[in-house]
Design an enzyme around this catalytic site. Sequence first.
Site, short mmCIF file in Angstrom:
data_model
loop_
_atom_site.label_atom_id
_atom_site.label_comp_id
_atom_site.label_asym_id
_atom_site.label_seq_id
_atom_site.Cartn_x
_atom_site.Cartn_y
_atom_site.Cartn_z
N LYS A 192 -13.56 -3.34 -10.48
CA LYS A 192 -13.09 -2.09 -11.20
C LYS A 192 -12.89 -2.29 -12.64
CE LYS A 192 -11.53 1.93 -11.53
NZ LYS A 192 -10.68 2.14 -12.77
N GLU A 199 -18.78 1.69 -17.72
CA GLU A 199 -18.40 3.25 -18.32
C GLU A 199 -18.32 3.39 -19.84
OE1 GLU A 199 -14.08 5.24 -18.24
OE2 GLU A 199 -14.80 4.55 -16.13
#
Length: 533
Positions: A192, A199
């Site tokens: 993550k 991202e």
Amino acid sequence: MPAELNIKKIAMIGCGSMGGGMAQLFAENGIHVSLEDPSSDQMDIVIDSAKQAGIPADRINKHSDYKSLCESLDKPKVLFFSLPHGSVGDSVLGGLMPYLEKGDIIVDCGNEHWENTERRQGKCVTKGIRYVDCGVSGGYQAARRGPSMCPGADDETLSLVLPLLRIAAAKDPQGKPCVGPVGTGGAGHYCKMIHNGIEHGMMSAIAEAYGLMRTGLGMSLDEISNVFDDWNSKGELQGTFLIWISRDICRTKDEKGQYVLETVEDKVVQDYTGEEGTGVWSNTEAVEHHVPAPTLTAAHYLRVASGDRHQRALIQRTFGVGSGSSSNNHTSVFPPQKLDSVHDHAAFLETLRMAVYTACLAAYCQGLIIIHKADKVCIVPASFWHSQAFARLKASRMTYKANHFNVNYAELLQVWRAGCIIQADSISGNLLQPIYNNGNATNPLLNKSIAEDLNRGFPHLRTVVAKAVEGDHVVPALSATLEYLKYQTSTELPTNFYEAQLDYFGKHMYDVKGEDDAGQPETGKAHWEWKPA
């Protein structure tokens, strides 16, 4: 292997946007949720929101202490954490311990550092408590509609909680849940963390493209929105979440009819306010594992510069522009110019699309390489153990560390198919997933199909960066990606001069051209007395 659990009650500790959203999502799916948060008002907000959504009132209740919270649950108790990263999780775990028993399950859904997760797993295992690290992606909207979930734990524990997680997880275009057994230990939060680094790289590339369209081509927000809509509907950027929301951002107006985007200050502060540490950590991991990840790193530096608008305003004044007040709107020492040399806007927009795609794909590749390096044992040539470099390594107390996350890359890419910020159907679904489904979990740059796409994107990236430089546009992620492709595909870098400098002042040794057959990162065998003592 224990029998599958039929979990009907859970606790949600932490009722912010993610925790509150997930609590309502579980309740919508028939799960009874007990809330706990330091703020009673925050819990009331979640309960009121659930009522407005038509969720039965008895599905969600609140508690002010851990004892009553734990007593409200079945056995084994299942508790979700949605907490800020850092010491908060340790405090909560310490408070819960007197009320936990062997077999109870904690699912940590915060944006936590993976080493904190593994430390808590170690505390829990001695008491027989199962601790799942579960990176959750997508923000509040996804938390309500279905986030992607990235759980890491032992196989037995995952077999117990995955049926529950599949209920709430996002579904890909084929209806498959975006959750799966990603790995062991802290693998969930590690992956993550890297997701967020990817991202940032993607967000920066898209924002840079927006700037080129808005200022460089003089396009209206509606026109830019239509471009993003077209990019998201077909081709290499099809089904890319960040492109899709970019369309909406450009179109949205407030109650006065003003475009909301035009009121937004250029100040990304999450790295300063402590809301997020993943961007810092992902770049730290890249450096520690010797992985060049310039798309991610350049994007992060732009965020850092953006956050301190006050400092930028003072620097402007030193350069002779502006008053030094951060309230001055969009003042630049080197203002971006109209791209008057671009006569065919349609052709340039296609080139820009391919440049953005290339940067996004490179960000994915860089992130996957970091994960792979962190996961696996570093293979060290025998000659290295007797080298000067190894002596320096021992002296500095550095070690070659493998985390043994046992990452399942096919499951990880499935997690990223929907409900997360880096969702990109063409990149993850069409390009990467077939590669990793075949067990080819190595450096993605070694795969022919990825190399072909990056090769196709290179001339487009070069054209866009050249035009951007010509017009003084800010394009750190795009330009860093261009340089990345150049130096990662070259065995003739100017660093031979760098190596000579190191040997000149530090006797760091070098390899002679043509004599280094393997090209491994080992200390060279040659030295030259550039200036005899």
